[in-house]
Motif scaffolding. Structure first.
Motif, mmCIF file in Angstrom:
data_model
loop_
_atom_site.group_PDB
_atom_site.id
_atom_site.type_symbol
_atom_site.label_atom_id
_atom_site.label_comp_id
_atom_site.label_asym_id
_atom_site.label_seq_id
_atom_site.Cartn_x
_atom_site.Cartn_y
_atom_site.Cartn_z
ATOM 1 N N LYS A 166 1.313 -7.108 -8.700
ATOM 2 C CA LYS A 166 -0.105 -6.745 -8.693
ATOM 3 C C LYS A 166 -0.294 -5.253 -8.996
ATOM 4 O O LYS A 166 -1.220 -4.870 -9.707
ATOM 5 N N SER A 167 0.573 -4.433 -8.437
ATOM 6 C CA SER A 167 0.475 -2.989 -8.673
ATOM 7 C C SER A 167 0.814 -2.646 -10.115
ATOM 8 O O SER A 167 0.108 -1.869 -10.768
ATOM 9 N N HIS A 207 1.982 0.297 -4.694
ATOM 10 C CA HIS A 207 0.643 0.858 -4.936
ATOM 11 C C HIS A 207 0.680 2.385 -4.897
ATOM 12 O O HIS A 207 0.083 3.056 -5.733
ATOM 13 N N HIS A 263 -6.734 -6.212 3.749
ATOM 14 C CA HIS A 263 -6.057 -5.912 2.480
ATOM 15 C C HIS A 263 -6.632 -6.822 1.403
ATOM 16 O O HIS A 263 -6.808 -8.020 1.625
ATOM 17 N N LYS A 294 0.821 -1.216 0.000
ATOM 18 C CA LYS A 294 0.000 0.000 0.000
ATOM 19 C C LYS A 294 0.850 1.258 0.000
ATOM 20 O O LYS A 294 0.537 2.239 -0.698
ATOM 21 N N ASP A 345 -6.313 -7.570 -2.897
ATOM 22 C CA ASP A 345 -5.589 -7.253 -4.131
ATOM 23 C C ASP A 345 -5.878 -8.316 -5.186
ATOM 24 O O ASP A 345 -6.286 -9.436 -4.877
#
Length: 435
Positions: free
Chosen positions: A382-383, A157, A340, A153, A342
């Motif tokens: 993932k980001s 991210h 969280h 995060k 994702d």
């Protein structure tokens, strides 16, 4: 005095990074990544780069720098690693988890495989290439990131949300948990390259009831309701669902071992993978694991609420049915919220970048068989996938047959072989010559 080679330097870099404590407990209470980011920045500045450190929080520091390529028409490549590590209890370890000791042919310490080894390899290779004036054809963006161990995060991210311009032109990304060897019982050596990873759902469950005296009959008990829901979640076995990446991996294992591929008996195939079966086995299905329970404050007081935490992971393409199952198992008396959440990611096992990874591995290990696989955990990929990048896990290591590599991640006595680090440097350098 001549400059050290990347192979000579990588061990020292890895050891230095391990000695910088970047423990991330997930609540900003740790030391943060600033000191490590400054170390990396100094090493890159020594070879003519101008890296910049970005702070999303006083304890969360990331570093990004772009190396300009010789062909401005080509798309850029992102190479990323994270600087934070999970906590370690010194008394549980054979060696100091933040000592960076070199012993028994390994560098020991927290982060040795997750992932200061790759950080060191990136640094060593780039320093050598830049000292030699070997510029890449395409732009290379290097990112050393904060907060991955808490979901990213405040690291990847945050950078993607607040500074997407840093990654302009990047169409592909290379990061952690891939490119490592897995030796099968017949001595065939696979190199697992991550092309997919499960989605993440850390959830807080809450049951509410009526507070009261523990001596009385009490049917509206939050602890009982929560305990029953947690039991249902923990006992539930999701069905096996072979995604395209998992199926491709299992087919490669069968081809390498001479086992007939039977999709109805995927678990039997996984049993041939030794300790790695834990990680690979978790990619055959969605999973749910209760991890934390909190309720009450005195033995004779029935509390008004009870709370649990659950680690859920879902396969690419199966998020909707995963949460439908979770809600059915929870029942009407227990609510959930995300700690969280994702996405799952999956990309193709083809194209020039994949070919370059395979060629680099085979150039330095003629027995190498590169194969795609799905990671049961999650990474900063993932980001970057949200920016449209094709993301791969490629932190190459040639490992001893008997090393429980998956057990090194977040485990006690985490360590990386010196020969593996040097192999990784050679492979990364070859890879960068052909991307």
């Amino acid at each position: 005095m001549s400059n050290p080679s990347a192979e000579d330097e990588v061990v020292e870099l890895c050891s230095d990074l391990i000695r910088i404590d970047t423990t991330n407990p997930g609540d900003h209470s740790g030391p943060g990544e600033r000191k490590a980011a400054e170390y990396v920045a100094d090493k890159l500045a020594e070879v003519g780069l101008e890296p910049k450190i970005y702070e999303s929080h006083s304890k969360r520091s990331s570093l990004v720098v772009r190396i300009e390529g010789t062909d401005p028409q080509r798309d850029a490549l992102l190479i990323h690693g994270h600087l934070d590590v999970v906590p370690a209890q010194k008394e549980d370890w054979t060696r100091d988890p933040f000592g960076g000791e070199i012993a028994d042919g390994c560098v020991w310490g927290r982060g040795a495989v997750d992932m200061k080894d790759m950080d060191a390899m990136i640094l060593a290779v780039m320093r050598e290439r830049l000292r030699q004036g070997r510029r890449p054809e395409r732009d290379i963006v290097l990112a050393f990131l904060a907060d991955e161990e808490a979901g990213g995060k405040w690291g990847a991210h945050w950078l993607v949300d607040k500074h997407p311009e840093l990654f302009e032109g990047c169409t592909e990304a290379v990061g952690e948990v891939g490119g490592f060897s897995l030796t099968l019982p017949n001595d065939e050596r696979l190199y697992l390259i991550e092309t997919a990873e499960k989605g993440l759902a850390w959830m807080r469950l809450t049951a509410r009831g009526t507070a009261g005296h523990g001596s009385m009959v009490h049917r509206d008990n939050a602890v009982t309701a929560l305990a029953a829901a947690v039991q249902r979640l923990g006992d539930h076995a999701f069905p096996i669902q072979l995604t395209k990446t998992v199926r491709a991996f299992l087919e490669q294992v069968c081809d390498a071992t001479g086992i007939e591929f039977d999709p109805a008996d995927a678990e039997k195939i996984v049993e041939n993978l030794g300790p790695m079966r834990r990680m690979i086995g978790a990619t055959l299905r969605n999973t749910l694991n209760p991890t934390v329970l909190e309720a009450g404050y005195k033995a004779n007081v029935i509390p008004q609420s009870a709370v649990a935490q659950v680690d859920g992971r879902f396969l690419p393409g199966h998020e909707e049915e995963f949460f439908a199952t979770v809600d059915e198992l929870l029942g009407e008396h227990v609510s959930r919220e995300f700690i969280h959440h994702d996405i799952a990611v999956e990309t193709e096992w083809d194209g020039p970048l994949v070919a370059a990874m395979g060629a680099a591995l085979r150039a330095h290990d003629p027995q190498a068989r590169p194969v795609p696989y799905t990671l049961s955990g999650g990474t900063d990929a993932k980001s970057f996938a949200t920016l449209g990048m094709k993301c791969y896990g490629f932190a190459p290591l040639k490992l001893p047959k008997d090393l429980d590599f998956s057990g090194m991640f977040h485990g006690v006595d985490e360590r990386v072989p010196l020969d593996g680090l040097r192999f990784g440097v050679r492979v990364l350098d070859h890879f960068l010559d052909h991307v």
